[in-house]
Design a protein around this motif. Structure first.
Motif, PDB file in Angstrom:
ATOM      1  N   ARG A 147       1.025  -1.224  -0.043  1.00  0.00           N
ATOM      2  CA  ARG A 147      -0.116  -0.238  -0.401  1.00  0.00           C
ATOM      3  C   ARG A 147       0.651   1.491   0.055  1.00  0.00           C
ATOM      4  NH1 ARG A 147      -3.698  -1.362   4.686  1.00  0.00           N
ATOM      5  NH2 ARG A 147      -1.523  -2.215   5.318  1.00  0.00           N
ATOM      6  N   SER A 212     -12.977   2.261   9.814  1.00  0.00           N
ATOM      7  CA  SER A 212     -13.929   1.263   9.636  1.00  0.00           C
ATOM      8  C   SER A 212     -13.233   0.377  10.984  1.00  0.00           C
ATOM      9  CB  SER A 212     -15.096   0.971   8.815  1.00  0.00           C
ATOM     10  OG  SER A 212     -14.397  -0.310   8.867  1.00  0.00           O
ATOM     11  N   MET A 214     -14.138  -2.336  10.942  1.00  0.00           N
ATOM     12  CA  MET A 214     -13.584  -4.076  10.499  1.00  0.00           C
ATOM     13  C   MET A 214     -11.746  -3.570  10.910  1.00  0.00           C
ATOM     14  SD  MET A 214     -14.715  -6.602   8.253  1.00  0.00           S
ATOM     15  CE  MET A 214     -13.816  -7.893   7.395  1.00  0.00           C
ATOM     16  N   VAL A 215     -11.610  -2.857   9.760  1.00  0.00           N
ATOM     17  CA  VAL A 215     -10.137  -2.283   9.045  1.00  0.00           C
ATOM     18  C   VAL A 215      -9.516  -1.962  10.627  1.00  0.00           C
ATOM     19  CG1 VAL A 215      -8.924  -0.311   8.023  1.00  0.00           C
ATOM     20  CG2 VAL A 215     -11.212  -0.654   7.252  1.00  0.00           C
ATOM     21  N   ILE A 221      -4.920  -7.346  13.648  1.00  0.00           N
ATOM     22  CA  ILE A 221      -4.433  -8.162  13.739  1.00  0.00           C
ATOM     23  C   ILE A 221      -3.442  -8.362  13.238  1.00  0.00           C
ATOM     24  CG2 ILE A 221      -5.811  -9.945  12.366  1.00  0.00           C
ATOM     25  CD1 ILE A 221      -8.263  -9.659  12.752  1.00  0.00           C
ATOM     26  N   ASP A 222      -3.288  -7.839  11.918  1.00  0.00           N
ATOM     27  CA  ASP A 222      -1.749  -7.799  11.482  1.00  0.00           C
ATOM     28  C   ASP A 222      -1.059  -7.953  12.320  1.00  0.00           C
ATOM     29  OD1 ASP A 222      -1.031  -7.732   8.877  1.00  0.00           O
ATOM     30  OD2 ASP A 222      -1.141  -6.335   8.623  1.00  0.00           O
ATOM     31  N   LEU A 270     -21.518  -9.402   5.507  1.00  0.00           N
ATOM     32  CA  LEU A 270     -20.346  -9.604   4.441  1.00  0.00           C
ATOM     33  C   LEU A 270     -21.343 -11.315   3.988  1.00  0.00           C
ATOM     34  CD1 LEU A 270     -16.918  -9.237   4.926  1.00  0.00           C
ATOM     35  CD2 LEU A 270     -19.065  -8.224   3.456  1.00  0.00           C
ATOM     36  N   SER A 281     -11.301 -19.674  10.724  1.00  0.00           N
ATOM     37  CA  SER A 281     -10.621 -18.848  11.025  1.00  0.00           C
ATOM     38  C   SER A 281     -10.188 -18.460  12.769  1.00  0.00           C
ATOM     39  CB  SER A 281     -10.484 -17.489  10.962  1.00  0.00           C
ATOM     40  OG  SER A 281      -9.423 -16.872   9.006  1.00  0.00           O
ATOM     41  N   HIS A 315      -8.648 -12.683   1.430  1.00  0.00           N
ATOM     42  CA  HIS A 315      -8.430 -11.559   1.088  1.00  0.00           C
ATOM     43  C   HIS A 315      -9.121 -11.363  -0.340  1.00  0.00           C
ATOM     44  CE1 HIS A 315      -5.850 -10.531   4.630  1.00  0.00           C
ATOM     45  NE2 HIS A 315      -7.076  -9.846   5.229  1.00  0.00           N
ATOM     46  N   TYR A 318     -12.376 -11.119  -0.603  1.00  0.00           N
ATOM     47  CA  TYR A 318     -13.430 -10.525  -0.206  1.00  0.00           C
ATOM     48  C   TYR A 318     -12.614  -8.867   0.134  1.00  0.00           C
ATOM     49  CZ  TYR A 318     -16.422 -13.962   0.306  1.00  0.00           C
ATOM     50  OH  TYR A 318     -17.387 -15.430  -0.257  1.00  0.00           O
ATOM     51  N   ARG A 319     -11.473  -9.313  -0.595  1.00  0.00           N
ATOM     52  CA  ARG A 319     -10.296  -7.477   0.201  1.00  0.00           C
ATOM     53  C   ARG A 319      -9.775  -6.869  -1.430  1.00  0.00           C
ATOM     54  NH1 ARG A 319      -5.031  -7.024   3.223  1.00  0.00           N
ATOM     55  NH2 ARG A 319      -4.064  -7.934   1.595  1.00  0.00           N
TER      56      ARG A 319
HETATM   57  C1  HEC Z   1     -12.665 -14.194   7.011  1.00  0.00           C
HETATM   58  C2  HEC Z   1     -11.802 -13.433   5.974  1.00  0.00           C
HETATM   59  C3  HEC Z   1     -10.941 -12.716   6.916  1.00  0.00           C
HETATM   60  C4  HEC Z   1      -9.503 -13.629   7.586  1.00  0.00           C
HETATM   61  C5  HEC Z   1      -9.770 -14.798   7.710  1.00  0.00           C
HETATM   62  C6  HEC Z   1      -8.806 -12.598   7.351  1.00  0.00           C
HETATM   63  N1  HEC Z   1      -9.056 -11.064   7.080  1.00  0.00           N
HETATM   64 FE1  HEC Z   1      -8.050  -9.115   7.049  1.00  0.00          FE
HETATM   65  N2  HEC Z   1      -9.257  -8.389   6.343  1.00  0.00           N
HETATM   66  C7  HEC Z   1     -10.923  -9.303   5.723  1.00  0.00           C
HETATM   67  C8  HEC Z   1     -11.475  -7.854   4.862  1.00  0.00           C
HETATM   68  C9  HEC Z   1     -12.559  -8.244   4.757  1.00  0.00           C
HETATM   69  C10 HEC Z   1     -10.572  -6.883   4.724  1.00  0.00           C
HETATM   70  C11 HEC Z   1     -11.177  -5.579   4.293  1.00  0.00           C
HETATM   71  C12 HEC Z   1     -11.875  -4.262   5.148  1.00  0.00           C
HETATM   72  C13 HEC Z   1     -12.177  -3.587   4.516  1.00  0.00           C
HETATM   73  O1  HEC Z   1     -10.939  -2.606   3.989  1.00  0.00           O
HETATM   74  O2  HEC Z   1     -13.534  -2.904   5.034  1.00  0.00           O
HETATM   75  C14 HEC Z   1      -9.456  -7.455   5.286  1.00  0.00           C
HETATM   76  C15 HEC Z   1      -9.013  -6.497   5.677  1.00  0.00           C
HETATM   77  C16 HEC Z   1      -7.027  -6.609   6.428  1.00  0.00           C
HETATM   78  C17 HEC Z   1      -6.140  -6.304   6.849  1.00  0.00           C
HETATM   79  C18 HEC Z   1      -6.388  -4.270   5.801  1.00  0.00           C
HETATM   80  C19 HEC Z   1      -6.762  -2.762   6.919  1.00  0.00           C
HETATM   81  C20 HEC Z   1      -6.276  -1.937   6.956  1.00  0.00           C
HETATM   82  O3  HEC Z   1      -5.573  -0.809   6.729  1.00  0.00           O
HETATM   83  O4  HEC Z   1      -6.898  -1.270   5.706  1.00  0.00           O
HETATM   84  C21 HEC Z   1      -4.825  -6.085   6.810  1.00  0.00           C
HETATM   85  C22 HEC Z   1      -3.639  -5.982   7.181  1.00  0.00           C
HETATM   86  C23 HEC Z   1      -5.301  -7.680   7.060  1.00  0.00           C
HETATM   87  N3  HEC Z   1      -7.078  -7.145   6.929  1.00  0.00           N
HETATM   88  C24 HEC Z   1      -4.409  -8.770   7.887  1.00  0.00           C
HETATM   89  C25 HEC Z   1      -4.942  -9.970   7.644  1.00  0.00           C
HETATM   90  C26 HEC Z   1      -4.448 -10.859   8.302  1.00  0.00           C
HETATM   91  C27 HEC Z   1      -3.047 -10.601   8.571  1.00  0.00           C
HETATM   92  C28 HEC Z   1      -5.174 -12.309   8.825  1.00  0.00           C
HETATM   93  C29 HEC Z   1      -4.567 -12.960   9.533  1.00  0.00           C
HETATM   94  C30 HEC Z   1      -3.948 -13.712  10.271  1.00  0.00           C
HETATM   95  C31 HEC Z   1      -6.371 -11.751   8.051  1.00  0.00           C
HETATM   96  N4  HEC Z   1      -6.771 -10.054   7.720  1.00  0.00           N
HETATM   97  C32 HEC Z   1      -7.366 -12.004   8.453  1.00  0.00           C
HETATM   98  C33 HEC Z   1     -11.179 -10.625   5.769  1.00  0.00           C
HETATM   99  C34 HEC Z   1     -10.302 -11.155   6.336  1.00  0.00           C
END
Ligand code: HEC
Length: 321
Positions: A147, A212, A214-215, A221-222, A270, A281, A315, A318-319
């Motif tokens: 990014r 948001s 979720m973000v 989580i990251d 979703l 997960s 991702h 859905y991302r």
């Molecule tokens: C069940 C689905 C799902 C799983 C499993 C998942 N993610 Fe995500 N993740 C998403 C979605 C959907 C978005 C986008 C959210 C949005 O932009 O509104 C996202 C966004 C992100 C972002 C971007 C955040 C930002 O700053 O915009 C990161 C980093 C990320 N995920 C890391 C992880 C990591 C690391 C894991 C595993 C350990 C993980 N995710 C597991 C669905 C998931």
């Protein structure tokens, strides 16, 4: 004397300053102007990203425009200050450490982007930010690979500092993955803005942007996922460079964050297939929590591979598009 312990970030910075001063002295003999004591930014033609104290994946895109990973704690911000950075722009969802940056005389600007594209409006704001705010500028996301690279690449094109081809070749150095098609497309299709529109009121850029729920959860989580990986690499003990990391605590936090997503207002909207992946997960991270608590390293390693696949699969659908 505590400042002089070898592990102290200040000590490492002092070493860097000394190295930079010596470097300056060598330069002098070859006819260049003497350098002031500072951490040298990476070269514009460096073929590999630089690693500096508290900073990863650091790549220069144009004079005074650098992309990289999130500054890790005060150490990262101290390195940026020693590099002379005046403005830090985060395109990550996580809330930046504005207070520490300000103490070091660094302005923080927060303009988050997602992984699917850099929207035209965001490209313009970023181009205005790098044109109107004091430089040098450091732009970061979390890892500094995808990014921040696309954000700085596209903003540099809009600001007339790079061609799309030049920006793309710096993104190769940052390591931007080919799978983020929307990020590459944004840079390839970027066009210089009208010079007259590049200047904006420096006060108009936010230090913290609301993201948001979720973000915000995904950013956390990251971060926690990174800590769990570091703990695993250190044999589930605190890594030498991260003595306060408690593996069991971070594994529990990861499981809790995933479980919380089930109540998140964006997440519940979703489709069913996403919910299935999310439940998977949640299950895997709960098992990881138990395996780490029970000292079962083999099981934990197996679960981490499955969890990582879960991040990627979800991702993809859905991302990232
Ligand atoms: C069940 C689905 C799902 C799983 C499993 C998942 N993610 Fe995500 N993740 C998403 C979605 C959907 C978005 C986008 C959210 C949005 O932009 O509104 C996202 C966004 C992100 C972002 C971007 C955040 C930002 O700053 O915009 C990161 C980093 C990320 N995920 C890391 C992880 C990591 C690391 C894991 C595993 C350990 C993980 N995710 C597991 C669905 C998931």
């Amino acid at each position: 004397m505590s400042l002089m312990t070898p592990a102290s970030p200040r000590h490492r910075i002092a070493q860097l300053l000394l190295a930079a001063a010596l470097f300056g002295a060598c330069q002098q003999t070859s006819g260049h102007a003497p350098q002031t004591a500072s951490v040298a930014p990476p070269a514009l033609d460096a073929a590999k990203p630089a690693a500096l104290p508290g900073l990863h994946n650091v790549v220069a895109y144009a004079p005074g425009l650098i992309s990289g990973g999130v500054p890790e704690g005060e150490e990262g911000l101290h390195t940026l200050a020693a590099m002379g950075i005046k403005t830090v722009i985060s395109v990550d969802g996580a809330t930046p450490d504005v207070a520490t940056a300000e103490k070091l005389g660094i302005r923080y600007v927060h303009l988050p982007i997602s992984y699917d594209t850099v929207t035209p409006e965001r490209q313009q704001q970023l181009a205005q930010a790098i044109s109107s705010l004091p430089g040098p500028v450091y732009m970061h996301c979390h890892h500094g690979k995808h990014r921040s690279a696309a954000a700085l690449g596209s903003a540099s094109v809009l600001a007339g500092k790079l061609t799309p081809e030049q920006a793309c070749s710096r993104m190769e150095v940052s390591g931007t993955s080919a799978s983020y098609k929307g990020l590459w497309k944004a840079v390839r299709e970027a066009k210089p803005m009208d010079a007259g529109q590049l200047h904006a009121d420096p006060q108009g850029f936010p230090s913290i942007s609301k993201v948001s729920g979720m973000v915000a959860t995904m950013s956390e989580i990251d971060l926690v996922w990174d800590l769990v990986k570091q703990a695993k690499a250190a044999g589930w003990k605190a890594p030498a460079d991260h003595p306060d990391l408690v593996a069991t605590k971070e594994a529990s936090r990861l499981a809790r964050l995933f479980a919380n997503l089930q109540q998140d207002a964006d997440s519940v909207k979703l489709p069913a297939d996403y919910q299935t992946q999310l439940r998977h997960s949640i299950d895997l991270t709960a098992q990881l929590d138990a395996a780490v608590a029970g000292g079962n390293a083999a099981k934990a390693a197996e679960l981490m591979t499955a969890i990582e696949k879960g991040c990627k699969d979800c991702h993809k659908g859905y991302r990232d598009n």
